[in-house]
Design a protein around this motif. Structure first.
Motif, PDB file in Angstrom:
ATOM      1  N   LYS A  38       0.848  -1.190   0.000  1.00 16.47           N
ATOM      2  CA  LYS A  38       0.000   0.000   0.000  1.00 16.47           C
ATOM      3  C   LYS A  38       0.886   1.244   0.000  1.00 16.47           C
ATOM      4  O   LYS A  38       1.842   1.326   0.770  1.00 16.47           O
ATOM      5  CB  LYS A  38      -0.923  -0.004   1.215  1.00 16.47           C
ATOM      6  CG  LYS A  38      -1.885  -1.190   1.230  1.00 16.47           C
ATOM      7  CD  LYS A  38      -2.776  -1.190   2.460  1.00 16.47           C
ATOM      8  CE  LYS A  38      -3.720  -2.384   2.434  1.00 16.47           C
ATOM      9  NZ  LYS A  38      -4.625  -2.400   3.609  1.00 16.47           N
ATOM     10  N   PRO A  39       0.580   2.209  -0.853  1.00 14.57           N
ATOM     11  CA  PRO A  39       1.394   3.427  -0.871  1.00 14.57           C
ATOM     12  C   PRO A  39       1.221   4.221   0.420  1.00 14.57           C
ATOM     13  O   PRO A  39       0.210   4.087   1.119  1.00 14.57           O
ATOM     14  CB  PRO A  39       0.831   4.203  -2.068  1.00 14.57           C
ATOM     15  CG  PRO A  39      -0.569   3.707  -2.208  1.00 14.57           C
ATOM     16  CD  PRO A  39      -0.536   2.258  -1.808  1.00 14.57           C
ATOM     17  N   LYS A  40       2.206   5.027   0.715  1.00 15.73           N
ATOM     18  CA  LYS A  40       2.106   5.885   1.884  1.00 15.73           C
ATOM     19  C   LYS A  40       1.025   6.938   1.657  1.00 15.73           C
ATOM     20  O   LYS A  40       0.835   7.419   0.539  1.00 15.73           O
ATOM     21  CB  LYS A  40       3.450   6.561   2.166  1.00 15.73           C
ATOM     22  CG  LYS A  40       4.552   5.585   2.567  1.00 15.73           C
ATOM     23  CD  LYS A  40       5.865   6.314   2.807  1.00 15.73           C
ATOM     24  CE  LYS A  40       6.970   5.331   3.205  1.00 15.73           C
ATOM     25  NZ  LYS A  40       8.273   6.023   3.410  1.00 15.73           N
ATOM     26  N   ALA A  41       0.338   7.298   2.716  1.00 12.16           N
ATOM     27  CA  ALA A  41      -0.709   8.303   2.603  1.00 12.16           C
ATOM     28  C   ALA A  41      -0.114   9.642   2.190  1.00 12.16           C
ATOM     29  O   ALA A  41       1.008   9.988   2.576  1.00 12.16           O
ATOM     30  CB  ALA A  41      -1.452   8.441   3.928  1.00 12.16           C
ATOM     31  N   LEU A  42      -0.848  10.396   1.404  1.00 15.53           N
ATOM     32  CA  LEU A  42      -0.413  11.707   0.948  1.00 15.53           C
ATOM     33  C   LEU A  42      -0.587  12.724   2.074  1.00 15.53           C
ATOM     34  O   LEU A  42      -1.709  12.988   2.508  1.00 15.53           O
ATOM     35  CB  LEU A  42      -1.241  12.120  -0.266  1.00 15.53           C
ATOM     36  CG  LEU A  42      -1.016  13.512  -0.847  1.00 15.53           C
ATOM     37  CD1 LEU A  42       0.425  13.675  -1.314  1.00 15.53           C
ATOM     38  CD2 LEU A  42      -1.978  13.751  -2.014  1.00 15.53           C
ATOM     39  N   PRO A  43       0.499  13.303   2.578  1.00 20.31           N
ATOM     40  CA  PRO A  43       0.373  14.268   3.672  1.00 20.31           C
ATOM     41  C   PRO A  43      -0.246  15.577   3.194  1.00 20.31           C
ATOM     42  O   PRO A  43      -0.007  16.014   2.068  1.00 20.31           O
ATOM     43  CB  PRO A  43       1.817  14.470   4.140  1.00 20.31           C
ATOM     44  CG  PRO A  43       2.644  14.172   2.938  1.00 20.31           C
ATOM     45  CD  PRO A  43       1.912  13.089   2.201  1.00 20.31           C
ATOM     46  N   ARG A  44      -1.052  16.197   4.040  1.00 15.10           N
ATOM     47  CA  ARG A  44      -1.642  17.484   3.690  1.00 15.10           C
ATOM     48  C   ARG A  44      -0.540  18.486   3.385  1.00 15.10           C
ATOM     49  O   ARG A  44       0.433  18.615   4.124  1.00 15.10           O
ATOM     50  CB  ARG A  44      -2.503  17.995   4.839  1.00 15.10           C
ATOM     51  CG  ARG A  44      -3.715  17.112   5.179  1.00 15.10           C
ATOM     52  CD  ARG A  44      -4.767  17.168   4.088  1.00 15.10           C
ATOM     53  NE  ARG A  44      -5.907  16.328   4.420  1.00 15.10           N
ATOM     54  CZ  ARG A  44      -6.988  16.770   5.076  1.00 15.10           C
ATOM     55  NH1 ARG A  44      -7.037  18.017   5.500  1.00 15.10           N
ATOM     56  NH2 ARG A  44      -7.999  15.945   5.311  1.00 15.10           N
ATOM     57  N   GLY A  45      -0.682  19.195   2.278  1.00 14.42           N
ATOM     58  CA  GLY A  45       0.309  20.176   1.893  1.00 14.42           C
ATOM     59  C   GLY A  45       1.583  19.597   1.318  1.00 14.42           C
ATOM     60  O   GLY A  45       2.570  20.313   1.135  1.00 14.42           O
ATOM     61  N   GLY A  46       1.592  18.300   1.022  1.00 16.10           N
ATOM     62  CA  GLY A  46       2.771  17.643   0.479  1.00 16.10           C
ATOM     63  C   GLY A  46       3.030  18.010  -0.973  1.00 16.10           C
ATOM     64  O   GLY A  46       2.366  18.880  -1.554  1.00 16.10           O
ATOM     65  N   SER A  47       3.981  17.317  -1.580  1.00 13.35           N
ATOM     66  CA  SER A  47       4.392  17.610  -2.956  1.00 13.35           C
ATOM     67  C   SER A  47       3.931  16.505  -3.903  1.00 13.35           C
ATOM     68  O   SER A  47       4.110  15.318  -3.616  1.00 13.35           O
ATOM     69  CB  SER A  47       5.910  17.756  -3.044  1.00 13.35           C
ATOM     70  OG  SER A  47       6.342  18.888  -2.319  1.00 13.35           O
ATOM     71  N   PHE A 184      -8.158  10.135  -0.739  1.00 14.22           N
ATOM     72  CA  PHE A 184      -6.763  10.443  -0.409  1.00 14.22           C
ATOM     73  C   PHE A 184      -6.610  11.143   0.935  1.00 14.22           C
ATOM     74  O   PHE A 184      -5.633  10.911   1.642  1.00 14.22           O
ATOM     75  CB  PHE A 184      -6.154  11.314  -1.506  1.00 14.22           C
ATOM     76  CG  PHE A 184      -5.739  10.562  -2.733  1.00 14.22           C
ATOM     77  CD1 PHE A 184      -4.405  10.295  -2.988  1.00 14.22           C
ATOM     78  CD2 PHE A 184      -6.678  10.108  -3.634  1.00 14.22           C
ATOM     79  CE1 PHE A 184      -4.016   9.600  -4.116  1.00 14.22           C
ATOM     80  CE2 PHE A 184      -6.308   9.415  -4.773  1.00 14.22           C
ATOM     81  CZ  PHE A 184      -4.974   9.148  -5.017  1.00 14.22           C
ATOM     82  N   GLU A 185      -7.538  12.019   1.283  1.00 13.68           N
ATOM     83  CA  GLU A 185      -7.372  12.815   2.490  1.00 13.68           C
ATOM     84  C   GLU A 185      -8.133  12.236   3.682  1.00 13.68           C
ATOM     85  O   GLU A 185      -7.575  12.089   4.773  1.00 13.68           O
ATOM     86  CB  GLU A 185      -7.811  14.257   2.215  1.00 13.68           C
ATOM     87  CG  GLU A 185      -6.948  14.924   1.156  1.00 13.68           C
ATOM     88  CD  GLU A 185      -7.365  16.352   0.846  1.00 13.68           C
ATOM     89  OE1 GLU A 185      -6.610  17.045   0.149  1.00 13.68           O
ATOM     90  OE2 GLU A 185      -8.452  16.767   1.302  1.00 13.68           O
ATOM     91  N   GLN A 186      -9.391  11.889   3.471  1.00 12.64           N
ATOM     92  CA  GLN A 186     -10.172  11.312   4.565  1.00 12.64           C
ATOM     93  C   GLN A 186      -9.975   9.802   4.678  1.00 12.64           C
ATOM     94  O   GLN A 186     -10.365   9.201   5.676  1.00 12.64           O
ATOM     95  CB  GLN A 186     -11.656  11.631   4.368  1.00 12.64           C
ATOM     96  CG  GLN A 186     -11.959  13.122   4.323  1.00 12.64           C
ATOM     97  CD  GLN A 186     -13.371  13.415   3.842  1.00 12.64           C
ATOM     98  OE1 GLN A 186     -14.274  12.590   3.933  1.00 12.64           O
ATOM     99  NE2 GLN A 186     -13.576  14.612   3.301  1.00 12.64           N
ATOM    100  N   GLN A 187      -9.370   9.209   3.653  1.00  9.99           N
ATOM    101  CA  GLN A 187      -9.061   7.777   3.612  1.00  9.99           C
ATOM    102  C   GLN A 187     -10.293   6.919   3.898  1.00  9.99           C
ATOM    103  O   GLN A 187     -10.263   5.961   4.663  1.00  9.99           O
ATOM    104  CB  GLN A 187      -7.922   7.447   4.575  1.00  9.99           C
ATOM    105  CG  GLN A 187      -6.630   8.165   4.235  1.00  9.99           C
ATOM    106  CD  GLN A 187      -5.455   7.730   5.073  1.00  9.99           C
ATOM    107  OE1 GLN A 187      -5.373   6.575   5.487  1.00  9.99           O
ATOM    108  NE2 GLN A 187      -4.525   8.639   5.343  1.00  9.99           N
ATOM    109  N   GLN A 188     -11.383   7.287   3.264  1.00 10.04           N
ATOM    110  CA  GLN A 188     -12.630   6.538   3.413  1.00 10.04           C
ATOM    111  C   GLN A 188     -12.554   5.206   2.677  1.00 10.04           C
ATOM    112  O   GLN A 188     -11.848   5.066   1.681  1.00 10.04           O
ATOM    113  CB  GLN A 188     -13.803   7.347   2.871  1.00 10.04           C
ATOM    114  CG  GLN A 188     -14.145   8.599   3.635  1.00 10.04           C
ATOM    115  CD  GLN A 188     -15.380   9.279   3.067  1.00 10.04           C
ATOM    116  OE1 GLN A 188     -16.121   8.721   2.257  1.00 10.04           O
ATOM    117  NE2 GLN A 188     -15.615  10.517   3.503  1.00 10.04           N
TER     118      GLN A 188
END
Length: 349
Positions: A38-47, A184-188
């Motif tokens: 599983k890919p790492k979660a995208l951090p808020r404000g990331g690149s 991606f953000e709420q990971q529902q």
């Protein structure tokens, strides 16, 4: 003697240099028992890196718009080195396009990768990708259409989940933004169900779905663009279809060509292995002039109904105004009675 046997024989004879003559060797295709990454979660404000692994873009504004979309989503945009290169219809040489993707996966400052556009040519770079680097640096990869080649190759070679959805230059309308934020953000654990009928409509014409065979099935989600998927037949870049939920879409293909590609999936044994089937959009898939044509309904009746597996058509997948963002390789439950798919696991580590 096949290639693998030949290389093994050469090694036994002391010609080990042959075994290392390619930059990135392929591993065996994914099996149903392979460990899923599983890919790492995208951090808020990331690149988010922008890469163009397929066709070239003719307009610089596509890149500007892609950057603006990423920034409007709340992230930093990083354009890969060779995005504006061109060789024929391609966005640079095979090596340039592969280098961009390999570099973005290896770069620890990049948290996700958006493909600028589809078109054609992603399959050409599959032997040049560094799958070991991808495996050691799992991060979300998003795109569709020709990007189907990357989704399936990465799943087959590494077991990593990637995301079939709008490209960076697509129209990021409210539906796409909502899909992105929820996944991606709420990971529902997403429930994929077509939108209701529009205001003023008596029936749901725009988002019409149809059950081919009723039932419920669970399996890993694989698939994408039908043309691109079948072009990988016989290669090491297709995942195992055993027990999978297969989703397909296409654009601009006459029914006789859809029939030929479905025949390829049948002849290669893929259709006999899957646990469920979903077909999305097929824009401009109309018969041409001639003596007549099978309809898409007849084609699915020929290839899918006899399988006796849960199946439906009309899902919001593909070259359409609003499309789902689907995690390729993730476990889902398909309900053909209600024409839905539900994620059964988190898709991020």
């Amino acid at each position: 003697m096949n290639k693998r046997t030949f290389l093994k024989t050469c090694s036994l004879l002391g010609a080990s240099v042959l075994a290392h003559s390619t930059a990135y060797s392929s591993t065996s295709p994914m099996t149903s028992k392979q460990h899923i990454i599983k890919p790492k979660a995208l951090p808020r404000g990331g690149s988010i890196g922008i890469v163009s692994p397929s066709s070239a873009t003719a307009h610089h504004k596509d890149i500007v718009l892609a950057k603006q979309i990423i920034e409007a989503l709340g992230y930093n945009a990083h354009v890969a080195k060779n995005v504006m290169q061109r060789r024929g219809h391609l966005a640079g040489t095979d090596q340039q396009r592969a280098d961009d993707l390999n570099t973005l996966f290896a770069d620890p400052s990049i948290d996700a990768i958006f493909c600028l556009r589809g078109g054609s040519g992603a399959a050409r770079i599959l032997p040049l990708l560094n799958y070991q680097t991808i495996k050691l640096n799992p991060k979300p990869l998003l795109g569709y259409s020709d990007i189907t080649a990357l989704h399936n190759a990465i799943l087959a070679q590494t077991g990593m989940i990637s995301f079939h959805g709008p490209n960076a230059s697509s129209d990021w309308n409210g539906f796409h933004v909502d899909q992105f934020q929820r996944l991606f953000e709420q990971q529902q654990r997403m429930r994929y169900q077509n939108l209701d009928k529009q205001d003023g409509e008596l029936v749901n014409r725009d988002y019409f779905t149809q059950t081919l065979t009723p039932g419920v099935a669970k399996g890993r989600l694989i698939g994408g663009n039908l043309t691109v998927l079948t072009a990988l037949a016989g290669s090491a870049y297709l995942p195992d279809f055993d027990g999978a939920i297969l989703f397909l879409e296409d654009i601009g293909e006459a029914p006789y060509r859809v029939d030929r590609m479905m025949s390829t999936l049948k002849l290669m044994g893929a259709l006999d292995k899957i646990a469920g089937f979903v077909f999305g959009g097929c824009n401009d898939c109309n018969p041409g002039a001639g003596y007549g044509s099978l309809s898409l309904d007849e084609i699915f009746n020929d290839y899918i109904r006899p399988l006796g597996i849960p199946a439906y058509t009309g899902a919001m997948i593909g070259h359409i105004e609003r499309q789902f963002i689907l995690p390729v390789g993730a476990m889902v439950t398909l309900d053909a009675n209600n024409r839905t798919m539900v994620l059964e696991e988190s898709v991020f580590s």
